[in-house]
Design a protein around this motif. Structure first.
Motif, short mmCIF file in Angstrom:
data_model
loop_
_atom_site.label_atom_id
_atom_site.label_comp_id
_atom_site.label_asym_id
_atom_site.label_seq_id
_atom_site.Cartn_x
_atom_site.Cartn_y
_atom_site.Cartn_z
N HIS A 154 0.84 -1.20 0.00
CA HIS A 154 0.00 0.00 0.00
C HIS A 154 0.88 1.25 0.00
O HIS A 154 1.68 1.45 0.92
N LYS A 163 -4.10 7.10 1.10
CA LYS A 163 -5.22 6.46 1.80
C LYS A 163 -6.46 7.35 1.84
O LYS A 163 -7.53 6.90 2.25
N ASP A 164 -6.32 8.59 1.40
CA ASP A 164 -7.44 9.51 1.34
C ASP A 164 -8.00 9.50 -0.09
O ASP A 164 -7.39 10.04 -1.00
N LYS A 199 -12.21 -2.35 0.71
CA LYS A 199 -11.27 -1.43 1.34
C LYS A 199 -11.29 -1.58 2.86
O LYS A 199 -12.35 -1.69 3.46
N THR A 200 -10.08 -1.60 3.44
CA THR A 200 -9.91 -1.49 4.88
C THR A 200 -8.79 -0.47 5.07
O THR A 200 -8.31 0.14 4.11
N ASN A 201 -8.35 -0.30 6.29
CA ASN A 201 -7.23 0.62 6.51
C ASN A 201 -5.95 0.09 5.90
O ASN A 201 -5.04 0.88 5.58
N ASP A 202 -5.86 -1.23 5.71
CA ASP A 202 -4.61 -1.83 5.25
C ASP A 202 -4.62 -2.27 3.79
O ASP A 202 -3.55 -2.45 3.19
N ASP A 204 -6.65 -2.11 -0.26
CA ASP A 204 -7.60 -1.53 -1.22
C ASP A 204 -7.52 -2.43 -2.44
O ASP A 204 -6.54 -2.39 -3.20
#
Length: 333
Positions: A154, A163-164, A199-202, A204
């Motif tokens: 990522h 990440k935005d 999608k998660t925080n880790d 995409d």
């Protein structure tokens, strides 16, 4: 001699500056970045003046062309700033965050008489060029089935703005768009896309199926957060045979042609080696050649706009959980 400047001194800016320095007929005249440490480091390495803003760079160096290698959400404003100076624009992909911004950028540059080039570098990879050459011999008018994947860590781990989604567009607009541009340039007119996005925080991850007017079906995968080395692969299968390629095999291309009826064996395999060339150098040299000669580029500004439009359609499809057909835009004369 074409004078070029580089706006943005991150990874891509360093690549652009390095290629220009080694390119006959090009003269790197300066670099800039709001990050003074990055600007000064690249300026020192390249042996050129560095600046904090694009305005300072353009005023001091008077380039013929400028590379824009900054985060995606800054593309539209900088394209206008460069075009206002009468300087030709070489912008990293994607052209903009939205199709509206992309349309405006194309129109803005055209109205000011400057060329706009967008760095869809996959078209300059030898393996993908060879693939495009094989599509018609193998698939003919009936088309075929295409699958492509690109995956890696990522980028948000290095640059948080990735990440935005309001700044990067996420994995579809930033990574999958490489393959979206390639299939639009290779298979002709697309008519529909159906996409999924996890999608998660880790991670995409996205998968998108494109349907083309000639019957070709193209399945694309893009993955940020893959727990392994960055890699790409593709396969095109049609009545006349199969073409495969993957980055793990050093850009080699494998073609299996269907054997003539009655020949006994199912396939005749023809190994093909592709000469390794740096695609970024080839891309930038091509753009400068087009500036000097007035020739149309391999990837036009309208092509880049279409890639954004179809990436946008894929994002809408993933949100709405249904196939999407973006509005059709006529290519400018």
């Amino acid at each position: 001699m074409t004078k070029v400047a580089v706006i943005g001194c991150g990874g891509m800016g360093n690549i652009h500056a390095d290629r220009y320095r080694s390119m006959p007929g090009a003269k790197l005249v300066g670099v800039c970045d709001v990050n003074e440490a990055a600007a000064s480091a690249l300026g020192a390495a390249a042996g050129v003046p560095w600046f904090r803003t694009a305005a300072e760079l353009l005023e001091a160096t008077k380039p013929d062309a400028a590379s824009i290698a900054v985060p995606t959400y800054l593309h539209a404003a900088l394209i206008k700033e460069v075009a206002d100076r009468g300087v030709h624009v070489i912008c990293e992909k994607p052209l903009a965050l939205t199709s509206e911004e992309a349309e405006e950028a194309v129109r803005y540059c055209a109205d000011r008489g400057v060329r706009l080039f967008v760095g869809h570098v996959v078209r300059f990879f030898p393996s993908y060029e060879k693939l495009a050459e094989q599509v018609r011999p193998l698939g003919g008018e009936a088309g075929g089935v295409y699958h492509a994947k690109r995956a890696g860590s990522h980028p948000g781990l290095v640059q948080p703005w990735f990440k935005d989604a309001d700044k990067s567009g996420g994995v579809i607009l930033d990574l999958m768009i490489h393959d979206i541009d390639f299939i639009l340039g290779t298979f002709g007119e697309a008519v529909e896309v159906f996409a999924f996005n996890r999608k998660t925080n880790d991670i995409d991850y996205a998968s998108a199926t494109f349907r083309f007017k000639n019957g070709t079906i193209a399945q694309l995968e893009a993955f940020w957060g893959y727990p392994g080395a960055f890699h790409t692969s593709f396969e095109y299968a049609a009545a006349g045979g199969i073409v495969r390629g993957e980055s793990d095999s050093s850009e080699s291309l494998r073609v299996r042609r269907s054997a003539p009826p009655g020949s006994g064996s199912g396939f005749v395999e023809t190994p093909q080696s592709v000469l390794l060339e740096d695609p970024y150098y080839r891309e930038l040299a091509h753009f400068l050649h087009c500036i000097e000669t007035g020739e149309a580029p391999l990837v036009t500004a309208f092509d880049a706009l279409e890639a954004v439009r179809w990436a946008e359609a894929a994002l809408e499809s993933a949100r709405e959980k249904r196939p999407v057909k973006p509005r059709k835009e006529e290519k400018p004369a």
